[in-house]
Design a protein around this motif. Structure first.
Motif, PDB file in Angstrom:
ATOM      1  N   PHE A  32       0.834  -1.205   0.000  1.00 48.99           N
ATOM      2  CA  PHE A  32       0.000   0.000   0.000  1.00 48.99           C
ATOM      3  C   PHE A  32       0.867   1.254   0.000  1.00 48.99           C
ATOM      4  N   THR A  33       1.869   1.299   0.910  1.00 51.53           N
ATOM      5  CA  THR A  33       2.689   2.503   0.989  1.00 51.53           C
ATOM      6  C   THR A  33       3.545   2.668  -0.262  1.00 51.53           C
ATOM      7  N   SER A  34       3.950   1.544  -0.875  1.00 55.86           N
ATOM      8  CA  SER A  34       4.756   1.697  -2.088  1.00 55.86           C
ATOM      9  C   SER A  34       3.895   2.228  -3.236  1.00 55.86           C
ATOM     10  N   LEU A  35       2.583   1.990  -3.177  1.00 60.30           N
ATOM     11  CA  LEU A  35       1.693   2.514  -4.215  1.00 60.30           C
ATOM     12  C   LEU A  35       1.302   3.961  -3.935  1.00 60.30           C
ATOM     13  N   ASP A  36       1.397   4.349  -2.667  1.00 57.97           N
ATOM     14  CA  ASP A  36       0.928   5.663  -2.238  1.00 57.97           C
ATOM     15  C   ASP A  36       1.957   6.732  -2.591  1.00 57.97           C
ATOM     16  N   LYS A  37       1.937   7.158  -3.853  1.00 56.84           N
ATOM     17  CA  LYS A  37       2.974   8.074  -4.315  1.00 56.84           C
ATOM     18  C   LYS A  37       2.862   9.434  -3.646  1.00 56.84           C
ATOM     19  N   GLY A  38       1.652   9.845  -3.274  1.00 59.63           N
ATOM     20  CA  GLY A  38       1.498  11.144  -2.634  1.00 59.63           C
ATOM     21  C   GLY A  38       1.826  11.094  -1.157  1.00 59.63           C
ATOM     22  N   GLU A  39       2.093   9.892  -0.657  1.00 59.47           N
ATOM     23  CA  GLU A  39       2.427   9.678   0.756  1.00 59.47           C
ATOM     24  C   GLU A  39       1.432  10.343   1.688  1.00 59.47           C
ATOM     25  N   ASN A  40       0.136  10.215   1.377  1.00 63.86           N
ATOM     26  CA  ASN A  40      -0.859  10.837   2.240  1.00 63.86           C
ATOM     27  C   ASN A  40      -1.793   9.798   2.861  1.00 63.86           C
ATOM     28  N   GLY A  41      -1.385   8.540   2.823  1.00 65.60           N
ATOM     29  CA  GLY A  41      -2.178   7.520   3.485  1.00 65.60           C
ATOM     30  C   GLY A  41      -3.424   7.085   2.728  1.00 65.60           C
ATOM     31  N   THR A  42      -3.564   7.570   1.505  1.00 66.00           N
ATOM     32  CA  THR A  42      -4.674   7.086   0.673  1.00 66.00           C
ATOM     33  C   THR A  42      -4.160   6.846  -0.736  1.00 66.00           C
ATOM     34  N   LEU A  43      -4.901   6.034  -1.475  1.00 64.47           N
ATOM     35  CA  LEU A  43      -4.538   5.772  -2.867  1.00 64.47           C
ATOM     36  C   LEU A  43      -5.571   6.403  -3.785  1.00 64.47           C
ATOM     37  N   SER A  44      -5.088   6.941  -4.882  1.00 63.88           N
ATOM     38  CA  SER A  44      -5.978   7.474  -5.918  1.00 63.88           C
ATOM     39  C   SER A  44      -6.058   6.435  -7.036  1.00 63.88           C
ATOM     40  N   ARG A  45      -6.950   6.673  -7.985  1.00 69.00           N
ATOM     41  CA  ARG A  45      -7.034   5.772  -9.136  1.00 69.00           C
ATOM     42  C   ARG A  45      -5.700   5.694  -9.873  1.00 69.00           C
ATOM     43  N   GLU A  46      -5.018   6.855  -9.983  1.00 72.31           N
ATOM     44  CA  GLU A  46      -3.728   6.876 -10.688  1.00 72.31           C
ATOM     45  C   GLU A  46      -2.732   5.952  -9.998  1.00 72.31           C
ATOM     46  N   ASP A  47      -2.773   5.922  -8.673  1.00 72.60           N
ATOM     47  CA  ASP A  47      -1.856   5.031  -7.948  1.00 72.60           C
ATOM     48  C   ASP A  47      -2.087   3.575  -8.385  1.00 72.60           C
ATOM     49  N   PHE A  48      -3.355   3.195  -8.516  1.00 75.20           N
ATOM     50  CA  PHE A  48      -3.666   1.823  -8.923  1.00 75.20           C
ATOM     51  C   PHE A  48      -3.249   1.563 -10.363  1.00 75.20           C
ATOM     52  N   GLN A  49      -3.365   2.596 -11.193  1.00 74.72           N
ATOM     53  CA  GLN A  49      -3.058   2.392 -12.613  1.00 74.72           C
ATOM     54  C   GLN A  49      -1.581   2.124 -12.832  1.00 74.72           C
ATOM     55  N   ARG A  50      -0.776   2.368 -11.804  1.00 76.12           N
ATOM     56  CA  ARG A  50       0.650   2.061 -11.917  1.00 76.12           C
ATOM     57  C   ARG A  50       0.955   0.587 -11.690  1.00 76.12           C
ATOM     58  N   ILE A  51      -0.035  -0.184 -11.245  1.00 75.92           N
ATOM     59  CA  ILE A  51       0.217  -1.611 -11.026  1.00 75.92           C
ATOM     60  C   ILE A  51       0.195  -2.283 -12.397  1.00 75.92           C
ATOM     61  N   PRO A  52       1.338  -2.821 -12.837  1.00 82.86           N
ATOM     62  CA  PRO A  52       1.405  -3.320 -14.212  1.00 82.86           C
ATOM     63  C   PRO A  52       0.309  -4.351 -14.518  1.00 82.86           C
ATOM     64  N   GLU A  53       0.066  -5.251 -13.553  1.00 84.00           N
ATOM     65  CA  GLU A  53      -0.920  -6.297 -13.827  1.00 84.00           C
ATOM     66  C   GLU A  53      -2.319  -5.728 -14.017  1.00 84.00           C
ATOM     67  N   LEU A  54      -2.604  -4.600 -13.363  1.00 83.64           N
ATOM     68  CA  LEU A  54      -3.922  -3.984 -13.546  1.00 83.64           C
ATOM     69  C   LEU A  54      -3.946  -3.164 -14.821  1.00 83.64           C
ATOM     70  N   ALA A  55      -2.794  -2.566 -15.134  1.00 80.78           N
ATOM     71  CA  ALA A  55      -2.713  -1.748 -16.335  1.00 80.78           C
ATOM     72  C   ALA A  55      -2.997  -2.601 -17.575  1.00 80.78           C
ATOM     73  N   ILE A  56      -2.534  -3.867 -17.559  1.00 76.00           N
ATOM     74  CA  ILE A  56      -2.749  -4.686 -18.752  1.00 76.00           C
ATOM     75  C   ILE A  56      -4.014  -5.536 -18.647  1.00 76.00           C
ATOM     76  N   ASN A  57      -4.670  -5.530 -17.485  1.00 74.63           N
ATOM     77  CA  ASN A  57      -5.891  -6.319 -17.354  1.00 74.63           C
ATOM     78  C   ASN A  57      -7.029  -5.556 -18.026  1.00 74.63           C
ATOM     79  N   PRO A  58      -7.723  -6.200 -18.978  1.00 75.00           N
ATOM     80  CA  PRO A  58      -8.781  -5.467 -19.690  1.00 75.00           C
ATOM     81  C   PRO A  58      -9.860  -4.958 -18.734  1.00 75.00           C
ATOM     82  N   LEU A  59     -10.042  -5.642 -17.616  1.00 75.67           N
ATOM     83  CA  LEU A  59     -11.038  -5.173 -16.649  1.00 75.67           C
ATOM     84  C   LEU A  59     -10.381  -4.358 -15.543  1.00 75.67           C
TER      85      LEU A  59
END
Length: 174
Positions: A14-41
């Motif tokens: 979670f913290t490695s995804l939290d680029k803004g370091e504010n304790g929450t994740l945005s959609r953009e944070d999730f879009q950086r996960i390669p497996e989700l980026a290439i998953n059609p859903l």
């Protein structure tokens, strides 16, 4: 329940995804996960993390949604029958999957919704006609009450023989 070491691992994910370091994740944070980026859903799965109208998810919400994807361990199957159903139970996994298809949240998957998801999954290499006939066939096989849509009960029936356990555990998050 999730073990302490799993929580620690998830928290560091979670913290490695939290680029803004504010304790929450945005959609953009999730879009950086390669497996989700290439998953059609991927977008639909990402949406599932965000409650209606919210654009941030905290660690608790992150864990709650992830729980749906955890494979069920054998020792969990024999747990207290009267307790609340675990989030990763078969029926909760099926509900989660159903909601990825049911775009307008009317508790039915229409031909149009099925087409949209199919198109995301197969991309552009297949003609609308072919997609249409796949959608029609799927609905024909599933639709039991003749309303040309797939209800949750019908969805469950179709998937009776599918090993949802294996298909719906997303390994990269663990």
């Amino acid at each position: 329940s999730v073990s302490h070491s799993q929580i620690t691992r998830l928290y560091s994910r979670f913290t490695s995804l939290d680029k803004g370091e504010n304790g929450t994740l945005s959609r953009e944070d999730f879009q950086r996960i390669p497996e989700l980026a290439i998953n059609p859903l991927g977008d639909r799965i990402i949406n599932a993390f965000f409650p209606e109208g919210e654009d941030q998810v905290n660690f608790r919400g992150f864990m709650r949604t992830l729980a749906h994807f955890r494979p069920i361990e054998d020792n969990e199957k024999s747990k207290d029958q009267n307790g609340p159903e675990p989030l990763n139970s078969r029926s909760n996994k099926l509900h989660f999957a159903f909601r990825l298809y049911d775009l307008d949240k009317d508790d039915k998957i229409s031909r149009e919704e099925l087409l949209q998801v199919l198109r995301m999954m197969v991309g552009v290499n297949i003609s609308d006609e072919q997609l249409g006939s796949i959608a029609d066939r799927t609905i024909q096989e599933a639709d039991q009450d003749g309303d040309s849509a797939i209800s949750f009960a019908e969805f469950v029936k179709v998937l009776e023989k599918v090993d949802v356990e294996q298909k719906m555990s997303i390994r990269f998050l663990h």
